[in-house]
Write an enzyme that holds these catalytic residues in place. Sequence first.
Site, PDB file in Angstrom:
ATOM      1  N   GLU A 157       0.844  -1.190   0.000  1.00  0.00           N
ATOM      2  CA  GLU A 157       0.000   0.000   0.000  1.00  0.00           C
ATOM      3  C   GLU A 157       0.883   1.246   0.000  1.00  0.00           C
ATOM      4  OE1 GLU A 157      -2.735  -0.345   3.259  1.00  0.00           O
ATOM      5  OE2 GLU A 157      -3.939  -1.863   2.234  1.00  0.00           O
ATOM      6  N   HIS A 277      -8.848  10.002   3.577  1.00  0.00           N
ATOM      7  CA  HIS A 277      -8.472   8.946   2.641  1.00  0.00           C
ATOM      8  C   HIS A 277      -8.619   9.491   1.230  1.00  0.00           C
ATOM      9  CE1 HIS A 277      -8.176   5.113   0.602  1.00  0.00           C
ATOM     10  NE2 HIS A 277      -7.811   4.561   1.747  1.00  0.00           N
ATOM     11  N   ARG A 326      -0.826   8.780   2.122  1.00  0.00           N
ATOM     12  CA  ARG A 326      -2.197   9.267   1.941  1.00  0.00           C
ATOM     13  C   ARG A 326      -2.317  10.788   1.973  1.00  0.00           C
ATOM     14  NH1 ARG A 326      -5.512   4.876   5.683  1.00  0.00           N
ATOM     15  NH2 ARG A 326      -5.195   3.106   4.285  1.00  0.00           N
ATOM     16  N   HIS A 387     -11.207   9.917   7.196  1.00  0.00           N
ATOM     17  CA  HIS A 387     -11.012   8.480   7.386  1.00  0.00           C
ATOM     18  C   HIS A 387     -10.484   8.110   8.765  1.00  0.00           C
ATOM     19  CE1 HIS A 387     -10.296   4.345   6.299  1.00  0.00           C
ATOM     20  NE2 HIS A 387      -8.989   4.443   6.441  1.00  0.00           N
ATOM     21  N   ARG A 422      -0.718   8.821   9.398  1.00  0.00           N
ATOM     22  CA  ARG A 422      -0.672   7.369   9.581  1.00  0.00           C
ATOM     23  C   ARG A 422      -0.258   6.668   8.300  1.00  0.00           C
ATOM     24  NH1 ARG A 422      -4.334   3.054   8.781  1.00  0.00           N
ATOM     25  NH2 ARG A 422      -6.034   4.453   8.204  1.00  0.00           N
TER      26      ARG A 422
END
Length: 643
Positions: A157, A277, A326, A387, A422
Amino acid sequence: MSPKLPESAKLKRRSSCPYRASAASTFDFTQGVTQVQPAQELRPSVASYDFLVVGSGIAGLSYALKVAEYGSVAVVTKEQADEGCTAYAQGGISAVLDVSDSVENHVHDTLRAGAYLNSVEAVEAVCREGPGAVLELVEMGANFTKGPKGDLHLTREGGHSHRRVVHAADLTGKEVERALLAAAHRHPNISILEHHLAVDLVCDRVAGAKHCLGLDVLDTHSYQMQRLVAPVTMLASGGAGQVYPNTTNPHVTTGDGIAMAYRAKAVMADMEFIQFHPTGFFQGARAQGQTFLISEAVRGEGGLLYNLDGRRFMSKYDDRLELAPRDVVARSIHDQMMTRGESHVMLDISHCPRDLVTSHFPNILARCASHGVDITREPIPVVPTQHYMCGGIQTGLLGDTGIAGLFACGEVACTGLHGANRLASNSLLEGLVFASRAVKPSVAHQEYALKHAGLALHHAALSADFTGASSATRLPEMVTKDIQQKRQQMTSLMWNAAGIVRHSKEMRSALHQLRDMYIDVRAMRQEFGIAPELQELLNLVTVGELIMASAFSRQESRGLHYNADFPQLAEHGASTVITDSFRRRHGVPSLIQGTPAPGISNLVPAPAGTVSVSEPNRRRRKNLSRNRDLTLTRAQQPHDGQA
């Protein structure tokens, strides 16, 4: 592995049935049982346990299963136990399980994503202990996706340098929740209290130190209040996605744990770092509420971003392209939308083999198909959506909060793992690791409290009073409509002033409005009592004000916080820490008696080492009965690992 502790810590299970406590009741906390003698007059419902857990997601359930070996556990959840953020998590759990990867790589990726505001100790602990925590889930029965050789399939990811994300197709959270909940239901020492809204923590001083002694809850089916008394309370209630008009979080995420802890005077940290997100499914410009998430793993498996002219754009913003963290991808999409005047962008994975798409993303395939989008043939319309919260209740490396007997883990906590942003799939991992780390100190405190805080626990049980403003109530329709309107005003305010790109002027104005709204909602709560809609609004406004105050105070751009008026990264970054109450920070003498709040007209930049939230009018300040510290203090020293 559960910690080895003295036999005295292994108490008999207490009854999960509520009992009516009276002045004639005797509470034998040493033996772990409650004896209630008949009384002429019934008192409020009270029940005692060894451990309370607020929240039934990955953090709460994994903690409950471990402490249940040492006593009775009540898991408090305000709807069905499987309704929460964990069940909606798609991507997976990051852990170093491949020989080509290393803990050092995972640490590096986490620090880089967090803009080096992370606690190096927290990052190293989670990355080091993560693989074992994931394998515990496998042993418990979690069915993760396997590779051709039967080993765990690892995907990649954004922000990760290696494939290290364990997953169950694109429904990882649902599978983890299933496995944990099944184990919890089987455990004889765990009682799950569904449809119970946590209202406030019960605290008192023992030997001069503040202790958490339990929790007041509202049964939302019977509308009865109850006090749950326990030496140890774990807050694992998740974040506050409903602070924003569009979020991937379910409707239960109203910041209850954060707000309760703040009212109990726990310390809050890094509340400004809200993760949006990059790829929530776009359902139309006017859509509000819970947004379906298009997993980060779609980009990890080759998904590409295009603007509405069909041109890729990520090369303009970051050399990692679609695999950038992100915060970078979300701001890049936001910039495309603003500069081009477009409502969304497109995420395309149709060029990948159909078998890969159908096997890895069956849930996304089905959900998009229900909206008329065949992701094997056409791109997916996406837009950034709230998110995750990186900030929350400040904790130590063992989940400790600074209030004895009160612990926190998961999204409700700020452990220092995430820093300013994060890294993808580190959240489920954090819940697992910190839940496990909190077990040993929790059981040790339980044993201490049973020996030294028996009178305080006894008093907490007998002092329950659910009359007046503490009574449960069903609100008139007109009041309910007013609450709905206030909630919409608040979410709109948060998106406009504390969204992806922020401006100091808008945040200043929003902070004024949130202050007034908080005072108004507190007055409503005092007048009407405890109702789910009103309690959730109070919690949301509380968290919204904390976010806005923290965001306004940070005069730089770092990670998830981007202030267009301060676009540069400060040379020495540090966490934003809130220690004072709302009343002290805003100079409000009394919220209960309805004393008007002073104006906050001269919000000014703070001197070095502090971050001013509100500096009331000097004349008004002189009239206050005592000198108040009205600042939001920022840590003087940067975290370990600060670049």
